[in-house]
Scaffold this motif. Sequence first.
Motif, mmCIF file in Angstrom:
data_model
loop_
_atom_site.group_PDB
_atom_site.id
_atom_site.type_symbol
_atom_site.label_atom_id
_atom_site.label_comp_id
_atom_site.label_asym_id
_atom_site.label_seq_id
_atom_site.Cartn_x
_atom_site.Cartn_y
_atom_site.Cartn_z
ATOM 1 N N GLY A 72 54.229 51.653 89.112
ATOM 2 C CA GLY A 72 54.151 51.044 90.432
ATOM 3 C C GLY A 72 52.744 50.905 90.976
ATOM 4 N N PHE A 73 51.734 51.196 90.170
ATOM 5 C CA PHE A 73 50.347 51.025 90.586
ATOM 6 C C PHE A 73 49.922 49.599 90.226
ATOM 7 C CE2 PHE A 73 50.660 55.584 90.358
ATOM 8 C CZ PHE A 73 49.811 56.046 91.350
ATOM 9 N N ASN A 74 50.255 48.650 91.086
ATOM 10 C CA ASN A 74 49.962 47.247 90.805
ATOM 11 C C ASN A 74 48.554 46.847 91.215
ATOM 12 O OD1 ASN A 74 52.571 46.864 89.795
ATOM 13 N ND2 ASN A 74 53.372 46.580 91.851
ATOM 14 N N ASN A 75 47.981 47.534 92.189
ATOM 15 C CA ASN A 75 46.618 47.243 92.621
ATOM 16 C C ASN A 75 45.652 48.141 91.867
ATOM 17 O OD1 ASN A 75 47.475 45.367 94.543
ATOM 18 N ND2 ASN A 75 47.868 46.985 96.027
ATOM 19 N N PRO A 76 44.465 47.640 91.587
ATOM 20 C CA PRO A 76 43.501 48.481 90.869
ATOM 21 C C PRO A 76 43.088 49.689 91.706
ATOM 22 C CG PRO A 76 42.498 46.391 91.533
ATOM 23 C CD PRO A 76 43.945 46.318 91.893
ATOM 24 N N ILE A 77 42.860 50.798 91.033
ATOM 25 C CA ILE A 77 42.368 52.007 91.691
ATOM 26 C C ILE A 77 40.853 51.987 91.563
ATOM 27 C CG2 ILE A 77 42.415 54.526 91.709
ATOM 28 C CD1 ILE A 77 45.138 54.318 90.250
ATOM 29 N N ALA A 78 40.158 52.051 92.677
ATOM 30 C CA ALA A 78 38.695 52.019 92.668
ATOM 31 C C ALA A 78 38.178 52.830 93.849
ATOM 32 C CB ALA A 78 38.198 50.583 92.747
ATOM 33 N N GLY A 79 36.903 53.122 93.826
ATOM 34 C CA GLY A 79 36.271 53.873 94.902
ATOM 35 C C GLY A 79 34.840 53.431 95.077
ATOM 36 N N SER A 80 34.067 54.231 95.772
ATOM 37 C CA SER A 80 32.668 53.895 96.014
ATOM 38 C C SER A 80 31.861 53.844 94.718
ATOM 39 C CB SER A 80 32.035 54.919 96.950
ATOM 40 O OG SER A 80 32.641 54.860 98.211
ATOM 41 N N TYR A 81 32.121 54.783 93.815
ATOM 42 C CA TYR A 81 31.361 54.867 92.581
ATOM 43 C C TYR A 81 32.205 54.537 91.346
ATOM 44 C CZ TYR A 81 28.611 57.438 95.951
ATOM 45 O OH TYR A 81 27.926 57.793 97.075
ATOM 46 N N VAL A 82 33.508 54.411 91.525
ATOM 47 C CA VAL A 82 34.436 54.116 90.434
ATOM 48 C C VAL A 82 34.835 52.655 90.529
ATOM 49 C CG1 VAL A 82 36.710 54.618 89.493
ATOM 50 C CG2 VAL A 82 35.279 56.475 90.325
ATOM 51 N N SER A 83 34.633 51.893 89.447
ATOM 52 C CA SER A 83 35.017 50.485 89.476
ATOM 53 C C SER A 83 36.474 50.288 89.104
ATOM 54 C CB SER A 83 34.111 49.650 88.575
ATOM 55 O OG SER A 83 34.196 50.088 87.242
ATOM 56 N N SER A 84 37.022 51.160 88.246
ATOM 57 C CA SER A 84 38.447 51.047 87.917
ATOM 58 C C SER A 84 38.962 52.327 87.277
ATOM 59 C CB SER A 84 38.701 49.872 86.970
ATOM 60 O OG SER A 84 38.163 50.148 85.697
#
Length: 157
Positions: A72-84
């Motif tokens: 169910g994780f359809n959107n990419p997971i990202a953060g300030s320093y993490v691109s994916s």
Amino acid sequence: MNAIQKGFTLIELMIVVAIIGILAAIALPAYQDYTIRAQVSEGPTLAEGLKTAITEYYASNGAWPTDQTTLGFNNPIAGSYVSSITSALAVITITYGNKANTNVATGTLNLGAATDTNGDVAWVCGTAAVPAGFAASGAGGYAGKMQAKWLPNACKV
């Protein structure tokens, strides 16, 4: 009459400046490593939700999910320093980028799952050892520009 000396001589000032320069030369690289380690530690923190979902899927189905969209994780997971952050079977791959230091940008860190005979799941980060009694189902590690000195303590041997 004797003159009273006031202030510092030029030699004394030069010695103080040299000492400050030496201390700065030692401190700056150590501070850079510290800031990169702080940026790298964002990845495992962001992956916590995905780790929980994968563990629950494995407990319910007895198999690893093929990828995060199965969970169910359809959107990419990202953060300030993490691109994916992506997953495939028992491995979560964290790719650094965005505002990450150029020394670690495009580097990756893997979290691998390990299971025991009871079906319990433990996550192995980077080069950390697989816990006693567990067998690795996915390989942890790191690649790209990532260096061992920048891994969080939980991810080191």
